[in-house]
Design a protein around this motif. Structure first.
Motif, short mmCIF file in Angstrom:
data_model
loop_
_atom_site.label_atom_id
_atom_site.label_comp_id
_atom_site.label_asym_id
_atom_site.label_seq_id
_atom_site.Cartn_x
_atom_site.Cartn_y
_atom_site.Cartn_z
N GLN A 363 15.92 -40.65 8.05
CA GLN A 363 15.81 -41.92 8.76
C GLN A 363 16.08 -41.73 10.25
O GLN A 363 15.40 -42.31 11.10
N THR A 366 13.14 -39.96 11.77
CA THR A 366 11.98 -40.85 11.90
C THR A 366 11.95 -41.54 13.26
O THR A 366 10.91 -41.62 13.92
N LEU A 433 3.74 -42.13 13.08
CA LEU A 433 4.92 -41.29 12.90
C LEU A 433 4.60 -39.80 12.89
O LEU A 433 5.35 -38.98 13.42
#
Length: 442
Positions: A363, A366, A433
């Motif tokens: 996370q 990311t 991403l």
């Protein structure tokens, strides 16, 4: 012409070994077919890096036996090298070969098949200090875009979580002459990018009293006329020589991408892992690399939930990931590998906790990746076309910083066809991403 099928588990080195074995069988008149086809011979190149790899190896062996019960089944690679007696108990296995003697695999298979033994024939050779590097030629693939050339074998680091030194044996290196000759063959065959790989790539030449290093291997490859891109596989940060960075600064053919496995962001955990650096040294090395090569992409691997990792130490890892700002990161929950030191350590962590920690690290990463990707919009990048995504009508390309066969590439829309193995300049117009999106600059 006998039909032979291969299945490969594990790392890029394993895949390169399989490609070499396929080429050897083809040169002896065999027809290579898909693993899901009925074949006369099945070769399963195995992995034992995790218990999952070992389990999948057994599954694929059993699948081959079920597909054609009369076929000759060969098991090679790390599983028989580390657990020969266990592999021999799997019903239907006819021959086992370890991580050596693959250059002689056709003879071994044909002699074993002719012998028609009811028991598994064991051709696994112990890997000792006198074991020489297997001079296997790189296998051929059809797209002519990228070839993987193994130049180093074995490991002597003995990280506490890893069984690879036992599976791959001591350090061995391909000769500089062989590197040049193999690169010449690959360039003559039409390959545009060559990736130098090894089990412990940064230790290339170390068994020769330090007379040769990875720099010499890279220089040998770059000496070949016609080579357009050279990329390095995974290596340790402490093994990145200053003169290798100097070469990367001067020669644009040497890709601006390094995969430097971190594994942990806490000095206590790094020491328990038996890693050859601490967080301060790792940070200093990365700062030096980025100062010399500002546009370099640095990727890494991390293990979450290593035995004894406290909540505080995990927070240190998270803080370190935020500080270092990797371009790409893979985080994996620790998997206890049988017969390793770490598997016997106190403080084993529950799977649920390990999985949650790995998820939290990803996370964090990311957010870092999203920002880095957005910063590339508006830039013009030089890419090598890998192929086309037929479903979306986009050409899939890679910059010098995009590691092959991982998530993340440049997706290009073009009314005129682009061709795999060709280079193009692309204006980046959008990002997500993992991928960049753009059009060819005329």
């Amino acid at each position: 012409m006998k039909r032979i099928a291969f299945y490969t588990l594990g790392c890029k080195v394993n895949q390169a070994d399989t490609a070499s074995m396929e080429a050897i069988f083809r040169s002896h008149g065999y027809t290579v077919v898909g693993f899901n086809c009925e074949a006369d011979i099945y070769v399963i190149n195995t992995c034992v890096v995790t218990n999952t790899g070992q389990r999948k190896s057994r599954q694929m062996i059993n699948r081959a036996v079920r597909r054609n019960p009369t076929a000759f089944v060969v098991v090679t690679g790390c599983y028989p090298q580390t657990a020969a007696e266990e592999v021999k108990t799997i019903p239907g296995v006819d021959l086992i070969i370890g991580n050596q003697d693959r250059a002689d695999i056709v003879r071994l298979v044909e002699e074993a098949a002719a012998f028609q033994s009811v028991d598994t024939i064991d051709s696994v050779r112990k890997l000792s200090a006198n074991t020489e590097f297997e001079e296997l030629s790189a296998g051929d693939v059809s797209d002519k875009t990228r070839a993987f050339l193994k130049i180093q074998e074995g490991c002597n680091q003995f990280c506490t979580y890893c069984i690879i030194p036992f599976a791959r044996g001591p350090l061995r290196s391909r000769s500089l002459t062989s590197i040049r000759e193999e690169v010449k063959k690959l360039v003559a065959s039409g390959y545009k990018e060559i990736v130098l790989i090894g089990i412990h790539l940064g230790c290339y030449g170390k068994e020769h009293d330090g007379k040769l290093t990875l720099f010499d291997a890279v220089e040998a490859a770059l000496s070949v006329e016609g080579l357009q891109r050279l990329r390095l596989g995974s290596l340790e940060s402490v093994e990145v020589e200053a003169r290798l960075l100097n070469l990367m600064e001067k020669d644009k053919r040497l890709c601006r991408q390094l995969h430097l496995p971190l594994q942990a962001g806490c000095d206590t955990t790094l020491a328990r892992m038996h890693r050859p650096y601490d967080t301060r040294r790792f940070t200093e090395l990365l700062a030096d690399i980025r100062k010399r090569i500002p546009d370099i992409a640095i990727t890494t691997d991390i293990i979450a939930g290593f035995p004894g990792e406290t909540e505080e130490q995990f927070e240190d890892l998270c803080s370190f990931v935020k500080e270092v700002q990797f371009d790409r990161l893979g985080c994996f929950a620790y998997s206890a590998e049988e017969n390793t030191v770490a598997a016997k350590m106190d403080g084993q962590i529950e799977q649920e906790v390990k999985d949650k920690r790995a998820e939290l690290v990803m996370q964090i990463q990311t957010g870092i990746m999203a920002q880095k990707q957005a910063e590339k919009v508006g830039q013009t990048v030089h890419v090598l076309c890998d192929g086309i995504d037929e479903e979306n009508g986009l050409y899939l390309c890679r910059t010098t910083g995009d590691a092959p066969e991982v998530d993340g590439c440049v997706c290009v829309s073009s009314e005129e066809p682009l061709y795999p193995g060709q280079f193009y300049d692309v204006l980046v117009e959008d990002s997500d991403l993992y991928d960049l999106y753009g059009t060819v600059v005329k």
